[in-house]
Design a protein around this motif. Structure first.
Motif, PDB file in Angstrom:
ATOM      1  N   LYS A  35       0.789  -1.379   0.025  1.00  0.00           N
ATOM      2  CA  LYS A  35       0.058  -0.028  -0.082  1.00  0.00           C
ATOM      3  C   LYS A  35       0.789   1.190   0.034  1.00  0.00           C
ATOM      4  O   LYS A  35       2.068   1.257   0.573  1.00  0.00           O
ATOM      5  N   TYR A  36       0.315   2.282  -0.534  1.00  0.00           N
ATOM      6  CA  TYR A  36       0.773   3.702  -0.711  1.00  0.00           C
ATOM      7  C   TYR A  36       0.334   4.365   0.663  1.00  0.00           C
ATOM      8  O   TYR A  36      -0.977   4.683   0.589  1.00  0.00           O
ATOM      9  N   GLY A  37       0.972   4.959   1.656  1.00  0.00           N
ATOM     10  CA  GLY A  37       0.599   6.017   2.637  1.00  0.00           C
ATOM     11  C   GLY A  37       0.968   7.163   2.614  1.00  0.00           C
ATOM     12  O   GLY A  37       0.364   8.121   2.622  1.00  0.00           O
ATOM     13  N   CYS A  38       2.354   7.131   2.513  1.00  0.00           N
ATOM     14  CA  CYS A  38       2.934   8.725   2.755  1.00  0.00           C
ATOM     15  C   CYS A  38       4.059   8.891   1.447  1.00  0.00           C
ATOM     16  O   CYS A  38       4.275  10.113   0.985  1.00  0.00           O
ATOM     17  N   GLY A  39       4.324   8.101   0.907  1.00  0.00           N
ATOM     18  CA  GLY A  39       5.390   8.343  -0.133  1.00  0.00           C
ATOM     19  C   GLY A  39       6.523   8.903   0.080  1.00  0.00           C
ATOM     20  O   GLY A  39       7.475   9.395  -0.605  1.00  0.00           O
ATOM     21  N   ALA A  41       8.865   7.312   3.178  1.00  0.00           N
ATOM     22  CA  ALA A  41       9.443   6.435   3.940  1.00  0.00           C
ATOM     23  C   ALA A  41       8.968   6.894   5.328  1.00  0.00           C
ATOM     24  O   ALA A  41       9.591   6.553   6.421  1.00  0.00           O
ATOM     25  N   GLN A  42       7.642   7.402   5.987  1.00  0.00           N
ATOM     26  CA  GLN A  42       7.560   7.808   6.966  1.00  0.00           C
ATOM     27  C   GLN A  42       6.215   6.657   7.730  1.00  0.00           C
ATOM     28  O   GLN A  42       6.161   6.906   8.938  1.00  0.00           O
ATOM     29  N   CYS A  43       5.890   5.866   7.008  1.00  0.00           N
ATOM     30  CA  CYS A  43       4.698   5.253   7.488  1.00  0.00           C
ATOM     31  C   CYS A  43       4.770   3.748   7.449  1.00  0.00           C
ATOM     32  O   CYS A  43       4.096   2.829   8.217  1.00  0.00           O
ATOM     33  N   SER A  45       3.676   1.495   5.428  1.00  0.00           N
ATOM     34  CA  SER A  45       2.801   0.842   4.507  1.00  0.00           C
ATOM     35  C   SER A  45       3.159  -0.011   3.340  1.00  0.00           C
ATOM     36  O   SER A  45       2.445  -0.972   3.022  1.00  0.00           O
ATOM     37  N   CYS A  46       4.068   0.450   2.717  1.00  0.00           N
ATOM     38  CA  CYS A  46       4.628   0.239   1.678  1.00  0.00           C
ATOM     39  C   CYS A  46       5.834  -0.828   1.599  1.00  0.00           C
ATOM     40  O   CYS A  46       6.675  -1.257   0.724  1.00  0.00           O
ATOM     41  N   ARG A  56      11.314   0.274   2.214  1.00  0.00           N
ATOM     42  CA  ARG A  56      10.195   1.007   1.949  1.00  0.00           C
ATOM     43  C   ARG A  56      10.252   1.227   0.518  1.00  0.00           C
ATOM     44  O   ARG A  56      10.915   1.833  -0.122  1.00  0.00           O
TER      45      ARG A  56
HETATM   46  S1  FES Z   1       4.103   4.777   1.606  1.00  0.00           S
HETATM   47 FE1  FES Z   1       4.501   5.317   3.728  1.00  0.00          FE
HETATM   48  S2  FES Z   1       6.434   4.471   4.097  1.00  0.00           S
HETATM   49 FE2  FES Z   1       6.058   3.920   2.039  1.00  0.00          FE
END
Ligand code: FES
Ligand code: FES
Lengths: 155, 194
Positions: A35-39, A41-43, A45-46, A56
């Protein structure tokens, strides 16, 4: 053209080398579990594995994964993967579910290195995986449960 | 026969003495070089206290981030080997180069912190204290002065301080000036300033 191995299968993709691995997985290879969450490297989900390490995928250009082994949630077939899946179902961990593939991919790295992780180990491993539904307590419980299942000591 | 032998012994002895004297001179820098060494430390210290350097040389087990040296988010820890822990190993997010864009992970080859057994703390160290620590192989990762100089000249992690990516201030002292000062510090005997 970039060749990589995804979930045990060699694939060739025709994309800009700077394309984040995440988009190659989701859009070119139709592997929608990541999944994409923040793009940024902060969350978490990827999170996927590249040559066995957590990565990430939103900030990893696909060129950096060329020739490497990529594992996504769809291909997490190692024994701890089955234990994690069972524990996640038993404890009914997900709420909306959006973050959960990233959570499981990170937890898989922990179980590979620690047969019996402590709460501190779990905190150190999972601190970068954000859950907006705050399922953290169940995630912790499920990791302990999965570790026990993987050790074969629990039913 | 006997006299020839004596002459040879004398020759060898005088050569050995000359060699020892040369060694002695090489080992002890002259007072001017020593003064330059002590003076150069101010520049070296200024660089080492910049957030680009301190952030990965913290007093604790957790790296720092940003211009205000805040604790790295996401519960990142150095781990015993300085490479992070489990799914939060440094290369999970930090690649061989900066990720483009503001607030994106910086990167350089082998992004890591000093290992726990040689923590190389810069944070909170006074000028004299840090000079002493850096000159002492038992506290600096077992590096000779020459190796330290090589490290600051060419280690990609050090060079990153001058190319830290968008949104991060580079070290203001030019790298060339820093290396020249470091060289003076080393050549004058790694002096601890007064
Ligand atoms: S999408 Fe949040 S860390 Fe990659
Ligand atoms: S379950 Fe909803 S974000 Fe984690």
């Amino acid at each position: 053209m970039i060749t990589l191995e995804v979930n045990g299968r060699s694939v060739v993709v025709d994309v800009d080398p700077g394309t984040p691995l995440l988009w190659v997985l989701r859009e070119n290879l139709q592997l929608m579990g990541t999944k994409y969450g923040c793009g940024a490297a902060q969350c978490g989900s990827c999170t996927v594995h590249v040559d066995g390490n957590a990565v990430r995928s939103c900030v990893l250009p696909v060129s950096a994964a060329a020739g490497k082994k990529v594992t996504t949630i769809e291909g997490l077939t190692e024994p701890s993967g089955a234990a994690l899946k069972q524990a996640w179902i038993e404890l009914d961990v997900p709420q909306c579910g959006y973050c959960q593939t990233g959570q499981i991919m990170s937890a898989a790295i922990l179980l590979r290195q620690k047969r019996q992780p402590s709460d501190a180990d779990i905190d150190a491993c999972m601190g970068g995986n954000v859950c907006r539904c705050a399922t953290y307590v169940r995630i912790r419980g499920a990791i302990h449960r999965a570790a026990a299942l993987a050790r074969g000591g629990a039913r | 026969m006997r006299r020839t032998l004596d002459r040879r012994v004398l020759l060898v002895a005088s050569l050995a003495a000359a060699f020892a004297l040369a060694q002695c001179r090489a080992a002890g820098p002259d007072p001017a070089a020593q003064a330059r060494s002590a003076a150069a430390w101010a520049t070296v210290y200024e660089v080492l206290q910049h957030p680009r350097c301190v952030n990965c040389h913290p007093a604790g087990d957790v790296p720092l981030v940003g211009e205000h040296r805040e604790v790295h988010p996401q519960n990142v820890q150095s781990g015993g080997n300085g490479m992070g822990l489990f799914a939060m190993a440094c290369p999970t997010c930090h690649r061989d180069e900066n990720t483009p864009g503001r607030h994106m992970p910086p990167g350089a080859p082998r992004w890591h912190m000093p290992p726990r057994n040689t923590p190389l703390v810069f944070e909170g160290r006074g000028a004299r204290e840090l000079a002493r620590q850096l000159a002492d192989p038992s506290q600096n990762g077992n590096l000779s002065p020459q190796q330290l100089l090589e490290h600051v000249k060419s280690d990609p992690l050090v060079l990153w301080g001058w190319n830290p990516g968008e949104g991060r201030a580079p070290v203001p002292v030019p790298h060339r000036t820093f290396v020249a000062a470091f060289q003076d510090w080393v050549e004058g005997g790694c002096r601890v300033p007064e």
